[in-house]
Design a protein around this motif. Sequence first.
Motif, PDB file in Angstrom:
ATOM      1  N   HIS A   3       0.850  -1.178   0.000  1.00 55.05           N
ATOM      2  CA  HIS A   3       0.000   0.000   0.000  1.00 55.05           C
ATOM      3  C   HIS A   3       0.882   1.224   0.000  1.00 55.05           C
ATOM      4  CE1 HIS A   3      -3.117   2.969   1.264  1.00 55.05           C
ATOM      5  NE2 HIS A   3      -3.839   2.210   0.479  1.00 55.05           N
ATOM      6  N   GLU A   4       0.492   2.222  -0.805  1.00 60.32           N
ATOM      7  CA  GLU A   4       1.191   3.500  -0.822  1.00 60.32           C
ATOM      8  C   GLU A   4       0.221   4.465  -0.152  1.00 60.32           C
ATOM      9  OE1 GLU A   4       3.961   4.915  -4.317  1.00 60.32           O
ATOM     10  OE2 GLU A   4       1.923   5.538  -4.720  1.00 60.32           O
ATOM     11  N   SER A   5       0.516   4.848   1.078  1.00 61.00           N
ATOM     12  CA  SER A   5      -0.493   5.541   1.903  1.00 61.00           C
ATOM     13  C   SER A   5      -0.294   7.047   1.873  1.00 61.00           C
ATOM     14  CB  SER A   5      -0.413   5.032   3.341  1.00 61.00           C
ATOM     15  OG  SER A   5      -0.291   3.619   3.368  1.00 61.00           O
TER      16      SER A   5
ATOM     17  N   LEU B 127       7.126  -6.237  -0.586  1.00 62.10           N
ATOM     18  CA  LEU B 127       6.504  -5.158   0.192  1.00 62.10           C
ATOM     19  C   LEU B 127       6.598  -3.855  -0.604  1.00 62.10           C
ATOM     20  CD1 LEU B 127       8.175  -5.800   3.701  1.00 62.10           C
ATOM     21  CD2 LEU B 127       5.957  -6.663   2.900  1.00 62.10           C
ATOM     22  N   HIS B 128       5.639  -2.951  -0.389  1.00 64.54           N
ATOM     23  CA  HIS B 128       5.755  -1.660  -1.083  1.00 64.54           C
ATOM     24  C   HIS B 128       6.855  -0.811  -0.457  1.00 64.54           C
ATOM     25  CE1 HIS B 128       5.090   2.441  -2.257  1.00 64.54           C
ATOM     26  NE2 HIS B 128       4.373   2.014  -3.280  1.00 64.54           N
ATOM     27  N   GLY B 129       6.741  -0.624   0.858  1.00 73.56           N
ATOM     28  CA  GLY B 129       7.739   0.200   1.545  1.00 73.56           C
ATOM     29  C   GLY B 129       7.224   1.580   1.932  1.00 73.56           C
TER      30      GLY B 129
ATOM     31  N   LEU C  27      11.144  -4.220  -2.983  1.00 74.63           N
ATOM     32  CA  LEU C  27      10.381  -3.013  -2.644  1.00 74.63           C
ATOM     33  C   LEU C  27       9.962  -2.268  -3.902  1.00 74.63           C
ATOM     34  CD1 LEU C  27      12.718  -1.490   0.107  1.00 74.63           C
ATOM     35  CD2 LEU C  27      10.495  -2.573   0.530  1.00 74.63           C
ATOM     36  N   ASP C  28       8.984  -1.398  -3.755  1.00 73.87           N
ATOM     37  CA  ASP C  28       8.638  -0.442  -4.797  1.00 73.87           C
ATOM     38  C   ASP C  28       9.752   0.612  -4.846  1.00 73.87           C
ATOM     39  OD1 ASP C  28       5.809   0.606  -6.225  1.00 73.87           O
ATOM     40  OD2 ASP C  28       7.193   2.227  -5.719  1.00 73.87           O
ATOM     41  N   MET C  29       9.873   1.260  -5.997  1.00 71.02           N
ATOM     42  CA  MET C  29      10.877   2.315  -6.096  1.00 71.02           C
ATOM     43  C   MET C  29      10.511   3.509  -5.195  1.00 71.02           C
ATOM     44  SD  MET C  29      12.237   4.016  -9.562  1.00 71.02           S
ATOM     45  CE  MET C  29      13.978   4.330  -9.744  1.00 71.02           C
ATOM     46  N   HIS C  30       9.222   3.633  -4.844  1.00 73.92           N
ATOM     47  CA  HIS C  30       8.777   4.751  -3.998  1.00 73.92           C
ATOM     48  C   HIS C  30       8.703   4.372  -2.524  1.00 73.92           C
ATOM     49  CE1 HIS C  30       7.363   5.681  -8.132  1.00 73.92           C
ATOM     50  NE2 HIS C  30       8.106   6.727  -7.834  1.00 73.92           N
ATOM     51  N   ALA C  31       9.538   3.441  -2.139  1.00 77.99           N
ATOM     52  CA  ALA C  31       9.599   3.031  -0.734  1.00 77.99           C
ATOM     53  C   ALA C  31      10.276   4.118   0.097  1.00 77.99           C
ATOM     54  CB  ALA C  31      10.375   1.729  -0.619  1.00 77.99           C
TER      55      ALA C  31
ATOM     56  N   PRO D 240       7.441   4.506 -15.039  1.00 74.53           N
ATOM     57  CA  PRO D 240       6.469   3.521 -14.577  1.00 74.53           C
ATOM     58  C   PRO D 240       7.126   2.151 -14.319  1.00 74.53           C
ATOM     59  CG  PRO D 240       5.707   4.604 -16.598  1.00 74.53           C
ATOM     60  CD  PRO D 240       7.080   5.082 -16.351  1.00 74.53           C
ATOM     61  N   HIS D 241       6.553   1.421 -13.369  1.00 79.15           N
ATOM     62  CA  HIS D 241       7.177   0.186 -12.894  1.00 79.15           C
ATOM     63  C   HIS D 241       6.956  -0.989 -13.847  1.00 79.15           C
ATOM     64  CE1 HIS D 241       7.700   2.609  -9.448  1.00 79.15           C
ATOM     65  NE2 HIS D 241       6.504   2.440  -8.943  1.00 79.15           N
ATOM     66  N   LEU D 242       7.994  -1.309 -14.596  1.00 78.85           N
ATOM     67  CA  LEU D 242       7.884  -2.392 -15.572  1.00 78.85           C
ATOM     68  C   LEU D 242       8.707  -3.606 -15.157  1.00 78.85           C
ATOM     69  CD1 LEU D 242       8.395  -0.118 -18.722  1.00 78.85           C
ATOM     70  CD2 LEU D 242       6.216  -0.928 -17.800  1.00 78.85           C
TER      71      LEU D 242
HETATM   72 ZN    ZN Z   1       5.918   3.273  -7.062  1.00 82.61          ZN
END
Ligand code: ZN
Length: 483
Positions: free
Chosen positions: A10-12, A103-105, A137-141, A161-163
């Motif tokens: 989740h990106e909160s 995990l998103h982070g 992790l997501d890059m936006h962690a 964008p996440h590819l």
């Molecule tokens: Zn992201």
Amino acid sequence: MKIIVGLIHHESNSFNPELTDIEEFKILKGEEIREKGEALTRTSLKGIIDVLVKHNFEVLPTVVALPTSEGGLVKREAYNYIKEIYLEELSKHEKIDGVCLDLHGSMTTEDLDDAEGDILAETRKMVGNETPITVALDMHAMVTDKMMKNADALVSYRTAPHLDKYETGAKAADMLAKALKENIKLTMAGYKISYLVSGEKSETDKYPMNELLRRIEEVDKDQEVLYSSYCLGFPWADVEFNTASSIVVARGNKNKAESKARYLADEFWKKRYDFKFTTPAYSLEEALKIAEGEREFPIFIMDSGDNPGAGSNQRIVEPLIYLKSKGYKRVLYGSVCDKEATEKLKQAGIGKQQKILLGQRNTDPQSGKVELTCTTKNIRKYGDVTSVLAQINGIDVIISDKKVVMTDPEFVFSLGVRLEEYRIVMFKSGYLAPEYKPYARKVMLALTPGYTYQELEKIPYKRVKRPIFPLDKIDTIEPEPFS
Ligand SMILES: [Zn+2]
């Protein structure tokens, strides 16, 4: 060897006042994850499982908690529910050899800021210090000390964008395999970079991220380095530890990981003035004026302040009111998330004129809905989402009962929309998704109001640790090592 796997994402967004409840997650437990694997197609977990199976490890799935879109802070009960499933599934197994998580982070609950740190600390408590834990992790962690302390390797996506989600998962699993089969001691170090940046200034095929990624590849060539990452943080999270970061995982050599992570942090800092909007950005009024002067259509204008892909609520109709007041025609606008309005229009049926109350006037939750008269042109269900195409004074508005991240052209096509018939297509999104690019003659970012407002310098952060760039343009902020 037995490996625990799971996915919690989740990106909160701290500014969206609507909390995220459990219904907004797709939840799978234990063996269900294997049976309903199609839900995982575009995840790191898929890459993790494939690589672990290739290594003949026994894969023990625990939980998948995948949100349908991002949103406000996660309700504590919802988080507890997810965490309990995870820990319960984890406790079913003894003598675990390793853990590999997706995990998103950047998950934050209403009263717990560092959800991933919490998950990793609980995991460590259960599996002990000798069992390697690796994480994709997501890059936006937003990486924290607690996450670093309780994991052996953190790796993040290299594309936005996440590819490369699958490949990142595969990398995390690969590192775990190295630790277990080749007895390599994973050593990790990282630096916090006091920097906030939105995705609209950090697409990885554009400068400066493309160059920074070359620095990462260069670091990876070192024989002792296993993998290095930049995490960019999440700009709409108002938490103390929100920063960008550099992370390097090496084979046992802490000094090597440390020096390379510092190098990457310094390289990032050198480019602190170079992060600019990768799509030309204007006020809505300016963007519309530019669009009027064009000859080829449609022109895509992104309603970037209300992007559900980064946790806004997709309800704010201020831009729609503006378009209507100025008499714009041949415009497609959406999607606006409004369950009641969707239901009312659906009940009335195609061709009927209706008065509806729609959305939310502006970012103030008290601002109320807006009364509009509209004619229903089409009604469709696409996946789990019911949507209506409604005409309001010559503007076609997509109204949906759930939030829709605008990345799939088939969604608008399902409503009978032909994009080439519009002069302006205005989507509630950040940068235009690559899937839509073939349809756009020109793309602009409108700096519209919402919970993903793009001018970070104007956002009233309360908790982000200062000084931080670009809120504080101080050139001497030193990168700080994770403890
Ligand atoms: Zn992201």
